[in-house]
Design a protein around this motif. Structure first.
Motif, PDB file in Angstrom:
ATOM      1  N   CYS A   1       0.823  -1.210   0.000  1.00  9.51           N
ATOM      2  CA  CYS A   1       0.000   0.000   0.000  1.00  9.51           C
ATOM      3  C   CYS A   1       0.856   1.258   0.000  1.00  9.51           C
ATOM      4  O   CYS A   1       1.877   1.320   0.692  1.00  9.51           O
ATOM      5  N   ASP A   2       0.433   2.256  -0.763  1.00 11.54           N
ATOM      6  CA  ASP A   2       0.959   3.612  -0.673  1.00 11.54           C
ATOM      7  C   ASP A   2      -0.161   4.474  -0.101  1.00 11.54           C
ATOM      8  O   ASP A   2      -1.296   4.429  -0.609  1.00 11.54           O
ATOM      9  N   ALA A   3       0.141   5.242   0.936  1.00 15.86           N
ATOM     10  CA  ALA A   3      -0.880   6.071   1.589  1.00 15.86           C
ATOM     11  C   ALA A   3      -0.651   7.540   1.259  1.00 15.86           C
ATOM     12  O   ALA A   3       0.417   8.081   1.550  1.00 15.86           O
ATOM     13  N   ASN A   4      -1.647   8.174   0.652  1.00 11.91           N
ATOM     14  CA  ASN A   4      -1.615   9.617   0.414  1.00 11.91           C
ATOM     15  C   ASN A   4      -2.336  10.296   1.574  1.00 11.91           C
ATOM     16  O   ASN A   4      -3.533  10.067   1.787  1.00 11.91           O
ATOM     17  N   VAL A   5      -1.616  11.113   2.315  1.00 12.94           N
ATOM     18  CA  VAL A   5      -2.130  11.683   3.568  1.00 12.94           C
ATOM     19  C   VAL A   5      -2.063  13.204   3.518  1.00 12.94           C
ATOM     20  O   VAL A   5      -1.025  13.780   3.153  1.00 12.94           O
ATOM     21  N   SER A   6      -3.158  13.853   3.897  1.00 10.72           N
ATOM     22  CA  SER A   6      -3.164  15.305   4.080  1.00 10.72           C
ATOM     23  C   SER A   6      -4.079  15.632   5.249  1.00 10.72           C
ATOM     24  O   SER A   6      -4.878  14.784   5.687  1.00 10.72           O
ATOM     25  N   VAL A   7      -3.961  16.841   5.765  1.00  7.05           N
ATOM     26  CA  VAL A   7      -4.820  17.282   6.869  1.00  7.05           C
ATOM     27  C   VAL A   7      -5.432  18.635   6.514  1.00  7.05           C
ATOM     28  O   VAL A   7      -4.900  19.376   5.685  1.00  7.05           O
ATOM     29  N   ARG A   8      -6.567  18.929   7.127  1.00  4.91           N
ATOM     30  CA  ARG A   8      -7.222  20.218   6.940  1.00  4.91           C
ATOM     31  C   ARG A   8      -8.038  20.544   8.184  1.00  4.91           C
ATOM     32  O   ARG A   8      -8.362  19.649   8.975  1.00  4.91           O
ATOM     33  N   LYS A   9      -8.375  21.791   8.340  1.00  5.76           N
ATOM     34  CA  LYS A   9      -9.193  22.209   9.461  1.00  5.76           C
ATOM     35  C   LYS A   9     -10.582  21.566   9.338  1.00  5.76           C
ATOM     36  O   LYS A   9     -11.124  21.433   8.244  1.00  5.76           O
ATOM     37  N   SER A  10     -11.134  21.157  10.474  1.00 10.46           N
ATOM     38  CA  SER A  10     -12.467  20.540  10.479  1.00 10.46           C
ATOM     39  C   SER A  10     -13.476  21.481   9.830  1.00 10.46           C
ATOM     40  O   SER A  10     -13.485  22.680  10.112  1.00 10.46           O
ATOM     41  N   GLY A  11     -14.301  20.923   8.944  1.00  9.45           N
ATOM     42  CA  GLY A  11     -15.315  21.721   8.260  1.00  9.45           C
ATOM     43  C   GLY A  11     -14.868  22.296   6.939  1.00  9.45           C
ATOM     44  O   GLY A  11     -15.691  22.782   6.155  1.00  9.45           O
ATOM     45  N   SER A  12     -13.584  22.262   6.656  1.00 14.85           N
ATOM     46  CA  SER A  12     -13.076  22.799   5.392  1.00 14.85           C
ATOM     47  C   SER A  12     -13.324  21.818   4.255  1.00 14.85           C
ATOM     48  O   SER A  12     -13.275  20.609   4.436  1.00 14.85           O
ATOM     49  N   ASN A  13     -13.585  22.362   3.059  1.00 19.42           N
ATOM     50  CA  ASN A  13     -13.759  21.530   1.866  1.00 19.42           C
ATOM     51  C   ASN A  13     -12.524  21.531   0.974  1.00 19.42           C
ATOM     52  O   ASN A  13     -12.514  20.909  -0.085  1.00 19.42           O
ATOM     53  N   ILE A  14     -11.503  22.269   1.397  1.00 14.15           N
ATOM     54  CA  ILE A  14     -10.286  22.384   0.607  1.00 14.15           C
ATOM     55  C   ILE A  14      -9.273  21.329   1.057  1.00 14.15           C
ATOM     56  O   ILE A  14      -8.952  21.232   2.240  1.00 14.15           O
ATOM     57  N   LEU A  15      -8.787  20.544   0.109  1.00 19.30           N
ATOM     58  CA  LEU A  15      -7.814  19.509   0.438  1.00 19.30           C
ATOM     59  C   LEU A  15      -6.454  20.153   0.731  1.00 19.30           C
ATOM     60  O   LEU A  15      -6.029  21.085   0.047  1.00 19.30           O
ATOM     61  N   GLY A  16      -5.778  19.634   1.751  1.00 12.94           N
ATOM     62  CA  GLY A  16      -4.441  20.106   2.072  1.00 12.94           C
ATOM     63  C   GLY A  16      -3.404  19.483   1.151  1.00 12.94           C
ATOM     64  O   GLY A  16      -3.702  18.596   0.344  1.00 12.94           O
ATOM     65  N   THR A  17      -2.168  19.941   1.281  1.00 12.07           N
ATOM     66  CA  THR A  17      -1.068  19.356   0.505  1.00 12.07           C
ATOM     67  C   THR A  17      -0.794  17.949   1.016  1.00 12.07           C
ATOM     68  O   THR A  17      -0.659  17.730   2.219  1.00 12.07           O
ATOM     69  N   ARG A  18      -0.697  16.999   0.112  1.00  7.46           N
ATOM     70  CA  ARG A  18      -0.564  15.599   0.520  1.00  7.46           C
ATOM     71  C   ARG A  18       0.874  15.118   0.405  1.00  7.46           C
ATOM     72  O   ARG A  18       1.650  15.604  -0.426  1.00  7.46           O
ATOM     73  N   THR A  19       1.185  14.151   1.228  1.00 10.44           N
ATOM     74  CA  THR A  19       2.427  13.402   1.087  1.00 10.44           C
ATOM     75  C   THR A  19       2.059  11.951   0.806  1.00 10.44           C
ATOM     76  O   THR A  19       0.980  11.487   1.180  1.00 10.44           O
TER      77      THR A  19
END
Length: 489
Positions: A193-211
């Motif tokens: 498996c390769d995991a693409n992970v990003s985080v964002r503020k709760s309630g936001s619809n904008i995806l964060g930068t992923r690693t």
């Protein structure tokens, strides 16, 4: 996950298809050979060599697509994905990009008692690269894996926790092994498996930068890597930094992710159709033929086991841990009276599983046939032998390869005692030796009665049916009470 933040996860899983030869050559896919012993001119990209598609890989991809409820592409295209690593002999990887063999679909599974669904973006066929070997300041290239057939399965970025990613990966692993398209061997790299992970503020619809965390070949490592990486990103952002789009590796020893390289984009790979391979045309008739050979799927069988048999969902999940266990369970209950399926489930998931785990054996290596196990369980049901002693008989059959149940029972002296006089004698002996417990029971302490039952079972070596003990023990205690009353008067 820290309060106020949301994690967004997408998984890309490389499933090695269980073919005997590679996707574009006749070289063997057998694991563990000496370096470069399973290669030919196509794998080594010698000038003038031409790839030829292994049709079995197409069949296996379609089997997965049907199981996932995906749309099978009638015309899919192989493309060249360019990047330059020492273990990629052609300087490009043959893969699929714009028009993969399947699109959409979903994987369903149970998590915390509820049914979950993870939607898929696509799945596409591709070849694996070789492997770089490093030792004593020297490096070498092993091309045995070059050309190994892979089905890369890509989810939508809709997974919201490390646990959900873990459960999805387990369900996907079970499904591809269930379908017979992958051996599922994590240690040999058959499922990564390769995991693409990003985080964002709760309630936001904008995806964060992923690693992207690469090549996770353990479900536990997958979960731990996602937890670490999401916490790392949150801490970085809260301290005023920003997440870089990059590829990272998980260091299990230190439980951390480390930067590997800057993440490429699709443009960097310079995809274009491979001129050496024709468009892959798939007919409705071919899809229908494959569909006819499909087994009942895991989730469908779980639900049927729940509705048709007297077992819980948890027990149904245990009985569908793989297709061999599911089939073994159903073959045993054919010989068992209706409504006794729970006993069968318990024997398989507990007693038989303990023996298999002890000796590192799989259900396929189990030599206790379904009829033999059913015969043993039927002796428990009809009271010929206690549940405890049946487990002992099972262990003897497993260890010694002796399958005559009645002979084992006779040799070990495990048959049930049905003579009332003998049972009464044993019970009276227990009462005589446990007068304090008897008095506690007479004073209203029910636990004392259970203790006395245990003592009777111990004295009889488990050879008295518990149903008989209950009534006869109470009767004997009443007689003992009356004797005491006579003495007092």
């Amino acid at each position: 996950m820290k309060s106020g933040w949301e994690i967004v996860i997408g998984l890309e899983t490389h499933v090695q298809l269980a073919t005997n030869s590679k996707i574009f050559s006749s070289s063997s896919t057998l694991f563990g050979s000496q370096p470069n012993k399973q290669t030919n001119e196509i794998d080594m990209a010698l000038p003038g060599s031409m790839p030829s598609l292994n049709s079995k890989t197409v069949e296996y991809a379609i089997r997965f697509g049907l199981a996932a409820g995906a749309t099978i592409s009638k015309n899919s295209v192989f493309e060249r994905k360019h990047y330059f690593y020492p273990d990629l002999p052609k300087g490009y990887q043959i893969s699929q990009f714009r028009n993969p063999i399947m699109k959409n679909g979903a994987i369903s599974f149970y998590m915390d008692g509820e049914e979950k669904e993870v939607k898929l973006t696509q799945a596409h066929l591709e070849e694996d690269a070789g492997k770089s070997l490093h030792k004593n300041y020297n490096s070498g290239i092993d091309l045995n894996r070059a050309g190994i057939p892979l089905l890369e399965i890509v989810t939508e970025p809709i997974i919201r926790s490390a646990k959900e990613a873990y459960m999805y990966a387990k369900a996907l692993h079970n499904l591809v092994v269930w379908l017979g398209i992958c051996d599922g061997n994590l240690q040999e790299g058959s499922f990564r498996c390769d995991a693409n992970v990003s985080v964002r503020k709760s309630g936001s619809n904008i995806l964060g930068t992923r690693t992207e965390i690469k090549n996770l070949n353990s479900f536990r490592f997958l979960e731990k890597a996602i937890i670490f990486e999401s916490n790392r990103q949150i801490k970085l952002i809260e301290n005023g930094g920003h997440v870089i789009q990059e590829t990272r590796l998980y260091d299990a020893e230190n439980d951390e992710t480390r930067s590997m390289r800057t993440k490429e984009s699709a443009t960097d790979y310079r995809y274009f159709p491979d001129p050496d391979l024709q468009i892959l045309n798939i007919s409705n008739e071919y899809i229908s033929k494959i569909k006819e050979s499909m087994p009942e799927l895991p989730l469908t069988r779980i639900k049927r086991f729940e509705s048709d048999y007297c077992i819980s969902r948890e027990e149904a999940l245990q009985m569908t841990v793989n297709i061999q266990t599911a089939e073994y369970f159903e073959s045993v209950i054919k010989y068992i009276p209706k409504n006794y399926e729970k006993i069968v489930s318990n024997f398989i998931s507990q007693e038989l599983s303990t023996l298999m785990n002890r000796d590192n054996k799989s259900i396929k290596e189990n030599k206790i046939t379904s009829y033999i196990l059913a015969s043993l369980i039927n002796r428990v049901i009809d009271g010929s032998i206690s549940n405890k002693n049946a487990k002992y008989v099972l262990s003897i059959m497993w260890d010694k390869g002796q399958y005559n149940i009645d002979e084992i029972i006779k040799e070990e002296g495990l048959d049930q005692i049905n003579d009332i006089s003998i049972i009464t004698e044993i019970i009276d002996g227990v009462i005589s030796k446990n007068k304090i417990a008897v008095m506690e029971y007479l004073s209203g302490k029910e636990k004392a009665f259970n203790s006395l039952i245990g003592q009777v079972m111990k004295a009889s070596n488990g050879r008295i049916n518990p149903r008989d003990i209950n009534a006869m023990l109470k009767h004997s205690i009443e007689l003992y009470k009356k004797d005491l009353e006579k003495v007092e008067t």
